[in-house]
Write a protein that holds these residues in place. Structure first.
Motif, PDB file in Angstrom:
ATOM      1  N   GLY A  69      25.555   3.585  63.545  1.00  0.00           N
ATOM      2  CA  GLY A  69      26.573   3.508  63.126  1.00  0.00           C
ATOM      3  C   GLY A  69      28.053   3.523  64.076  1.00  0.00           C
ATOM      4  O   GLY A  69      28.076   2.954  65.192  1.00  0.00           O
ATOM      5  N   VAL A  70      29.396   3.864  63.489  1.00  0.00           N
ATOM      6  CA  VAL A  70      30.334   3.580  63.965  1.00  0.00           C
ATOM      7  C   VAL A  70      31.486   4.918  64.341  1.00  0.00           C
ATOM      8  O   VAL A  70      31.493   5.427  63.292  1.00  0.00           O
ATOM      9  CB  VAL A  70      30.865   2.618  62.853  1.00  0.00           C
ATOM     10  CG1 VAL A  70      32.579   2.224  63.868  1.00  0.00           C
ATOM     11  CG2 VAL A  70      30.644   1.389  63.311  1.00  0.00           C
ATOM     12  N   ASN A  71      32.127   5.174  65.462  1.00  0.00           N
ATOM     13  CA  ASN A  71      33.127   6.332  66.096  1.00  0.00           C
ATOM     14  C   ASN A  71      34.414   5.834  65.788  1.00  0.00           C
ATOM     15  O   ASN A  71      34.385   4.734  66.361  1.00  0.00           O
ATOM     16  CB  ASN A  71      31.892   7.094  66.522  1.00  0.00           C
ATOM     17  CG  ASN A  71      33.081   8.193  67.021  1.00  0.00           C
ATOM     18  OD1 ASN A  71      34.106   7.753  68.181  1.00  0.00           O
ATOM     19  ND2 ASN A  71      33.321   9.459  66.170  1.00  0.00           N
ATOM     20  N   SER A  72      35.154   5.768  65.350  1.00  0.00           N
ATOM     21  CA  SER A  72      36.865   5.857  65.897  1.00  0.00           C
ATOM     22  C   SER A  72      37.048   7.067  66.035  1.00  0.00           C
ATOM     23  O   SER A  72      37.094   7.851  66.123  1.00  0.00           O
ATOM     24  CB  SER A  72      37.463   5.326  64.802  1.00  0.00           C
ATOM     25  OG  SER A  72      38.669   5.386  64.996  1.00  0.00           O
ATOM     26  N   ARG A  73      37.880   7.027  67.415  1.00  0.00           N
ATOM     27  CA  ARG A  73      38.716   7.454  67.914  1.00  0.00           C
ATOM     28  C   ARG A  73      40.224   7.271  67.982  1.00  0.00           C
ATOM     29  O   ARG A  73      39.983   6.297  69.048  1.00  0.00           O
ATOM     30  CB  ARG A  73      38.121   8.913  69.231  1.00  0.00           C
ATOM     31  CG  ARG A  73      38.966   9.993  69.596  1.00  0.00           C
ATOM     32  CD  ARG A  73      38.207  10.312  71.053  1.00  0.00           C
ATOM     33  NE  ARG A  73      38.566  11.512  71.581  1.00  0.00           N
ATOM     34  CZ  ARG A  73      39.170  11.839  72.937  1.00  0.00           C
ATOM     35  NH1 ARG A  73      38.671  10.904  73.973  1.00  0.00           N
ATOM     36  NH2 ARG A  73      39.506  12.767  72.893  1.00  0.00           N
ATOM     37  N   TRP A 138      21.747   9.564  65.300  1.00  0.00           N
ATOM     38  CA  TRP A 138      20.303   9.234  65.310  1.00  0.00           C
ATOM     39  C   TRP A 138      19.627  10.084  64.715  1.00  0.00           C
ATOM     40  O   TRP A 138      18.681   9.376  63.869  1.00  0.00           O
ATOM     41  CB  TRP A 138      20.197   9.213  66.850  1.00  0.00           C
ATOM     42  CG  TRP A 138      19.003   9.466  67.663  1.00  0.00           C
ATOM     43  CD1 TRP A 138      18.142   7.427  67.088  1.00  0.00           C
ATOM     44  CD2 TRP A 138      18.306  10.023  67.690  1.00  0.00           C
ATOM     45  NE1 TRP A 138      16.880   8.028  67.757  1.00  0.00           N
ATOM     46  CE2 TRP A 138      16.185   9.356  68.149  1.00  0.00           C
ATOM     47  CE3 TRP A 138      17.550  11.423  68.369  1.00  0.00           C
ATOM     48  CZ2 TRP A 138      15.851   9.994  68.189  1.00  0.00           C
ATOM     49  CZ3 TRP A 138      16.536  12.046  68.148  1.00  0.00           C
ATOM     50  CH2 TRP A 138      15.076  11.482  68.747  1.00  0.00           C
ATOM     51  N   ARG A 139      19.950  11.604  64.739  1.00  0.00           N
ATOM     52  CA  ARG A 139      19.202  11.930  64.358  1.00  0.00           C
ATOM     53  C   ARG A 139      19.638  11.980  62.350  1.00  0.00           C
ATOM     54  O   ARG A 139      18.192  12.368  61.810  1.00  0.00           O
ATOM     55  CB  ARG A 139      19.759  13.773  64.115  1.00  0.00           C
ATOM     56  CG  ARG A 139      18.851  13.997  65.549  1.00  0.00           C
ATOM     57  CD  ARG A 139      19.378  15.130  66.091  1.00  0.00           C
ATOM     58  NE  ARG A 139      18.592  15.472  67.614  1.00  0.00           N
ATOM     59  CZ  ARG A 139      19.569  15.876  68.126  1.00  0.00           C
ATOM     60  NH1 ARG A 139      20.667  16.428  68.500  1.00  0.00           N
ATOM     61  NH2 ARG A 139      19.089  16.560  69.302  1.00  0.00           N
ATOM     62  N   GLU A 140      20.353  11.629  61.328  1.00  0.00           N
ATOM     63  CA  GLU A 140      21.011  11.570  60.621  1.00  0.00           C
ATOM     64  C   GLU A 140      20.410  10.835  60.219  1.00  0.00           C
ATOM     65  O   GLU A 140      20.454  10.289  58.871  1.00  0.00           O
ATOM     66  CB  GLU A 140      22.038  12.402  60.181  1.00  0.00           C
ATOM     67  CG  GLU A 140      22.962  13.739  60.736  1.00  0.00           C
ATOM     68  CD  GLU A 140      24.247  14.570  60.600  1.00  0.00           C
ATOM     69  OE1 GLU A 140      24.636  13.741  60.232  1.00  0.00           O
ATOM     70  OE2 GLU A 140      23.986  14.906  61.867  1.00  0.00           O
ATOM     71  N   ARG A 141      20.751   9.795  59.883  1.00  0.00           N
ATOM     72  CA  ARG A 141      21.111   8.514  59.812  1.00  0.00           C
ATOM     73  C   ARG A 141      21.764   7.925  58.743  1.00  0.00           C
ATOM     74  O   ARG A 141      21.179   7.749  57.635  1.00  0.00           O
ATOM     75  CB  ARG A 141      19.504   8.466  59.957  1.00  0.00           C
ATOM     76  CG  ARG A 141      18.700   7.620  61.414  1.00  0.00           C
ATOM     77  CD  ARG A 141      17.545   7.394  61.358  1.00  0.00           C
ATOM     78  NE  ARG A 141      16.623   7.244  62.904  1.00  0.00           N
ATOM     79  CZ  ARG A 141      16.993   7.032  64.252  1.00  0.00           C
ATOM     80  NH1 ARG A 141      17.398   5.396  63.289  1.00  0.00           N
ATOM     81  NH2 ARG A 141      16.352   6.186  64.114  1.00  0.00           N
ATOM     82  N   VAL A 143      24.213   7.181  55.802  1.00  0.00           N
ATOM     83  CA  VAL A 143      24.109   5.297  55.107  1.00  0.00           C
ATOM     84  C   VAL A 143      25.227   4.982  54.946  1.00  0.00           C
ATOM     85  O   VAL A 143      25.264   3.866  54.850  1.00  0.00           O
ATOM     86  CB  VAL A 143      23.547   5.785  53.738  1.00  0.00           C
ATOM     87  CG1 VAL A 143      24.097   4.556  52.800  1.00  0.00           C
ATOM     88  CG2 VAL A 143      22.328   6.372  53.684  1.00  0.00           C
ATOM     89  N   THR A 144      26.346   5.749  55.799  1.00  0.00           N
ATOM     90  CA  THR A 144      28.046   5.186  55.469  1.00  0.00           C
ATOM     91  C   THR A 144      27.436   4.720  57.066  1.00  0.00           C
ATOM     92  O   THR A 144      28.632   4.601  57.794  1.00  0.00           O
ATOM     93  CB  THR A 144      28.576   6.637  55.503  1.00  0.00           C
ATOM     94  OG1 THR A 144      28.326   7.690  56.456  1.00  0.00           O
ATOM     95  CG2 THR A 144      28.205   6.736  54.137  1.00  0.00           C
ATOM     96  N   GLY A 145      26.797   5.076  58.298  1.00  0.00           N
ATOM     97  CA  GLY A 145      27.698   5.492  59.771  1.00  0.00           C
ATOM     98  C   GLY A 145      28.859   6.263  60.178  1.00  0.00           C
ATOM     99  O   GLY A 145      28.995   5.371  60.775  1.00  0.00           O
TER     100      GLY A 145
END
Length: 153
Positions: A69-73, A138-141, A143-145
């Motif tokens: 996924g992608v994380n934005s801060r 990693w745990r939840e995977r 769909v939206t990332g």
């Protein structure tokens, strides 16, 4: 106010219920554990960034097994001479598997140690919020990332 965008790529490496982390020392001198990875160089593909950064920070060669996924801060930081900087960090989190190399600390970089930590003990570590974000992906995977984590970062 000056604006700054930083794109980075990180790896979640789990084997035998242990997570590979690198120890980062912040500007305040306080060490915190983080996912191995880091900033993308101009013209570099994020996939290549994570391979390079994991090797630099841990000594391991990895194979990417998926994009989690992608994380934005987005936040305001204090820049040079105390001037505020409107900073956005976009962080791509990949799942990776160690394929070679030997565990060792980074030389002359932003981290000073790399180590495997039992997953059950990670919540007790002094760590950056990205570790929690990466583990949730990693745990939840999803769909939206994308995940929302209480600790943030």
């Amino acid at each position: 106010m000056r604006k700054k965008l930083r794109v980075a790529a990180y790896a979640i490496c789990v084997r035998e219920d242990q997570l590979l982390l690198a120890r980062w020392v912040g500007d305040d001198g306080r060490p915190e554990w983080t996912l191995p990875g880091g900033g993308m160089e101009h013209g570099e593909d994020p996939y290549d960034t994570v391979l390079r950064e994991v090797e630099e920070e841990t000594g391991y060669h990895v194979e990417i097994t998926g994009l989690l996924g992608v994380n934005s801060r987005h936040h305001v930081l204090r820049g040079r001479f105390g001037r505020p900087v409107d900073h956005q960090g976009v962080r791509l989190v990949y799942e990776a598997r160690v394929t070679g190399g030997e565990l060792r600390p980074e030389v002359g970089g932003s981290t000073d140690m790399a180590a495997w930590h039992p997953l059950a003990e990670v919540p007790a570590l002094n760590r950056v919020g990205l570790v929690d974000v990466g583990l949730a992906l990693w745990r939840e995977r999803p769909v939206t990332g994308r995940v929302t984590v209480a600790k943030g970062d």
